[in-house]
Design an enzyme around this catalytic site. Structure first.
Site, PDB file in Angstrom:
ATOM      1  N   GLU A   1      47.753  37.791  24.931  1.00  0.00           N
ATOM      2  CA  GLU A   1      45.889  37.327  23.599  1.00  0.00           C
ATOM      3  C   GLU A   1      46.570  37.848  22.603  1.00  0.00           C
ATOM      4  O   GLU A   1      46.060  38.412  21.319  1.00  0.00           O
ATOM      5  CB  GLU A   1      44.883  38.448  24.326  1.00  0.00           C
ATOM      6  CG  GLU A   1      45.146  39.919  24.285  1.00  0.00           C
ATOM      7  CD  GLU A   1      43.884  40.433  25.083  1.00  0.00           C
ATOM      8  OE1 GLU A   1      44.086  40.710  26.333  1.00  0.00           O
ATOM      9  OE2 GLU A   1      43.317  40.757  23.839  1.00  0.00           O
TER      10      GLU A   1
ATOM     11  N   CYS B   1      41.976  40.152  28.323  1.00  0.00           N
ATOM     12  CA  CYS B   1      42.988  40.759  28.755  1.00  0.00           C
ATOM     13  C   CYS B   1      43.006  39.919  31.112  1.00  0.00           C
ATOM     14  O   CYS B   1      44.278  40.677  30.958  1.00  0.00           O
ATOM     15  CB  CYS B   1      42.386  42.164  29.368  1.00  0.00           C
ATOM     16  SG  CYS B   1      42.360  43.082  28.174  1.00  0.00           S
TER      17      CYS B   1
ATOM     18  N   HIS C   1      41.756  46.663  36.254  1.00  0.00           N
ATOM     19  CA  HIS C   1      42.514  47.034  34.383  1.00  0.00           C
ATOM     20  C   HIS C   1      42.415  47.928  34.279  1.00  0.00           C
ATOM     21  O   HIS C   1      40.963  49.136  33.907  1.00  0.00           O
ATOM     22  CB  HIS C   1      41.771  45.855  34.343  1.00  0.00           C
ATOM     23  CG  HIS C   1      41.517  45.284  32.566  1.00  0.00           C
ATOM     24  ND1 HIS C   1      42.904  45.527  31.993  1.00  0.00           N
ATOM     25  CD2 HIS C   1      40.859  45.774  31.571  1.00  0.00           C
ATOM     26  CE1 HIS C   1      43.271  45.607  30.719  1.00  0.00           C
ATOM     27  NE2 HIS C   1      41.618  45.808  30.733  1.00  0.00           N
TER      28      HIS C   1
ATOM     29  N   LYS D   1      35.566  55.070  35.436  1.00  0.00           N
ATOM     30  CA  LYS D   1      34.258  54.675  36.195  1.00  0.00           C
ATOM     31  C   LYS D   1      34.282  53.656  36.982  1.00  0.00           C
ATOM     32  O   LYS D   1      33.136  53.698  37.489  1.00  0.00           O
ATOM     33  CB  LYS D   1      34.175  54.702  34.526  1.00  0.00           C
ATOM     34  CG  LYS D   1      33.631  55.409  33.293  1.00  0.00           C
ATOM     35  CD  LYS D   1      33.696  54.862  31.873  1.00  0.00           C
ATOM     36  CE  LYS D   1      33.566  55.555  30.847  1.00  0.00           C
ATOM     37  NZ  LYS D   1      32.522  57.070  30.365  1.00  0.00           N
TER      38      LYS D   1
END
Ligand code: CAA
Length: 407
Positions: A88, A120, A244, A253
């Site tokens: 990217e 991503c 990721h 999380k």
């Protein structure tokens, strides 16, 4: 109900990394920015960020990772029939990164090459397309090269700055893979049009709605994981899961969010985190967010730490690309992956890196725009195909073509 068909065994046969020569210690960045170091170390779960110099870019990193892949895996460029570069942070609006790599690696002319951009997710788009290309029969025995390469930049002093990184991961994808056999045709997918992270055409640095991007990531995980559970049905439990990793805390999380869908409490998720996720976070914490390569850096970390112990076991993989698209899928670690990982020396490229001061990092950043415009030295020779030297970027020729050389 499982939808598994009788596909050939396809997946990741070998993996290699490339990183820039310099990194910044985030304790030093915190001090320079007047922030408590514990916010970066514990709050974000980051330790270092790799930074690119003017002669390092996504092409040099990608080519160097791929050269290392061929050197260490025993594969040859002649084996490749598909080369996809996920990035990217491309260096040209039209000429694809994959074409630069085609020349620098000496890939065959009968080879499909293209660049995949989806924030991503671009590397995963490349990997899953490579798997499908083999499953469809189009590969005719050939292998695919998938390279994920990025230089992550946010504005100096911004909340995103400590999550920067730079590097590339090269994956060799083929039948009868030695490292990770992917469960073909059983991915869980989620997409939605969101503006969580973007980079206007005239920007070198990414813009991000940081807290919103975290929520988008978690929503996408819920969507993709829910879809995967429906598609893949019952199977062995996942021994490990790689996420990721824009920063380490995001993986924590994510793990809580995913296990809550399986009915586990936050405390139970945190207990399993140490075993199921933490081994995948070592390299991301030493390199930072490398965008398209981030999930595969986590996988490289896991293999580096535990390949032998995980032989025959199932791992989950979650890829998120802002914008957004996400995919959850699984793979099985090969029966002799441990010995191969030892031979690949996955983390060796980090050995030669040196610490840069914050002042040096800021000076390098000031030179960023200039690097894209600087002229290559008069009479500079373009680097040809080679596997045993390092690629560097020299500048533009008189027709504004980028010139790469072998060091
Ligand atoms: N000691 C310990 N912990 C501390 C602390 C201290 N002194 N000070 C703060 N913290 C904790 C906070 O409690 C918080 O923890 P939780 O997330 O568990 O609540 C954590 O540190 C971060 O603090 P803030 O939320 O205040 O941090 P921030 O607002 O300054 O920045 C961020 C956080 C928004 C993620 C920012 O780093 C950012 O914009 N990053 C780039 C975007 C990004 O990575 N998004 C991730 C999802 S999108 C994606 O994955 C795609 C991609 O690759 C970009």
């Amino acid at each position: 109900m499982s939808l598994r068909h009788d596909f050939p065994r396809i997946g990741i046969d070998a993996i290699a990394l490339a990183v820039p020569r310099r990194f910044v210690e985030l304790t030093e960045l915190a001090e320079a920015r007047g922030i408590a170091p514990s916010k970066y170390l514990t709050g974000l779960g980051t330790r270092r960020m790799a930074i690119a110099a003017p002669d390092e870019d996504p092409i040099t990193l990608g080519a160097n990772a791929a050269r290392r892949l061929f050197q260490r895996s025993g594969a040859s460029p002649a084996d490749i029939g598909l080369c996809v570069v996920g990035t990217e942070t491309a260096v040209d609006h039209a000429k694809p990164a994959a074409s630069f790599l085609h020349g620098l690696l000496g890939l065959p002319s009968a080879c499909r090459v293209f660049e995949a951009k989806h924030a991503c997710f671009g590397g995963t788009a490349g990997l899953l397309n490579a798997v499908d290309w083999i499953a469809s029969g189009s590969a005719r025995g050939r292998a695919a090269l998938v390279v994920c390469s990025d230089v992550a930049r946010y504005a100096l002093g911004s909340a995103g700055e400590p999550t920067q990184g730079a590097g590339a991961v090269a994956l060799l994808v083929r039948e009868r893979p030695r490292l990770v056999e992917i469960e073909v045709g059983q991915t869980g997918t989620y997409a939605r049009d969101v503006y969580d992270f973007w980079r206007p055409l005239h920007h070198k640095e990414a813009l991000v709605d940081g807290h919103y991007s975290v929520q988008c990531y978690l929503d996408a995980l819920a969507g993709a994981y829910g879809d995967w559970r429906r598609v893949a049905g019952d199977g062995d439990p996942l021994a490990r899961t790689c996420y990721h990793v824009p920063y380490g805390k995001m993986a924590r999380k994510a793990h809580r969010h995913r296990l809550a869908m399986d009915g586990l409490t936050e405390q139970a998720a945190d207990e399993s985190f140490a075993v199921e996720v933490e081994p995948s976070l070592d390299l991301p914490s030493r390199i930072g967010n490398i965008y398209t390569g981030s999930l595969y850096l986590a996988l490289a970390s896991l293999l580096n730490a535990e390949a032998r112990a995980l032989e025959g076991q199932r791992v989950g993989l979650f890829s998120y690309g802002s914008g957004c698209c996400a995919e959850f899928f699984a793979g099985r670690i090969g029966p002799e992956a441990g010995a191969l990982v030892a031979a690949l020396e996955i983390d060796a490229p980090l050995d030669g890196c040196r610490r840069a001061s914050v002042a040096e990092y800021e000076a390098l950043r000031q030179g960023d725009e200039a690097a894209d415009r600087r002229p290559a030295p008069e009479g500079a020779e373009r680097g040809g195909a080679s596997l045993d030297s390092r690629v560097v970027y020299l500048g533009l020729d008189s027709s504004e073509r980028r010139v790469y050389a072998n060091e």
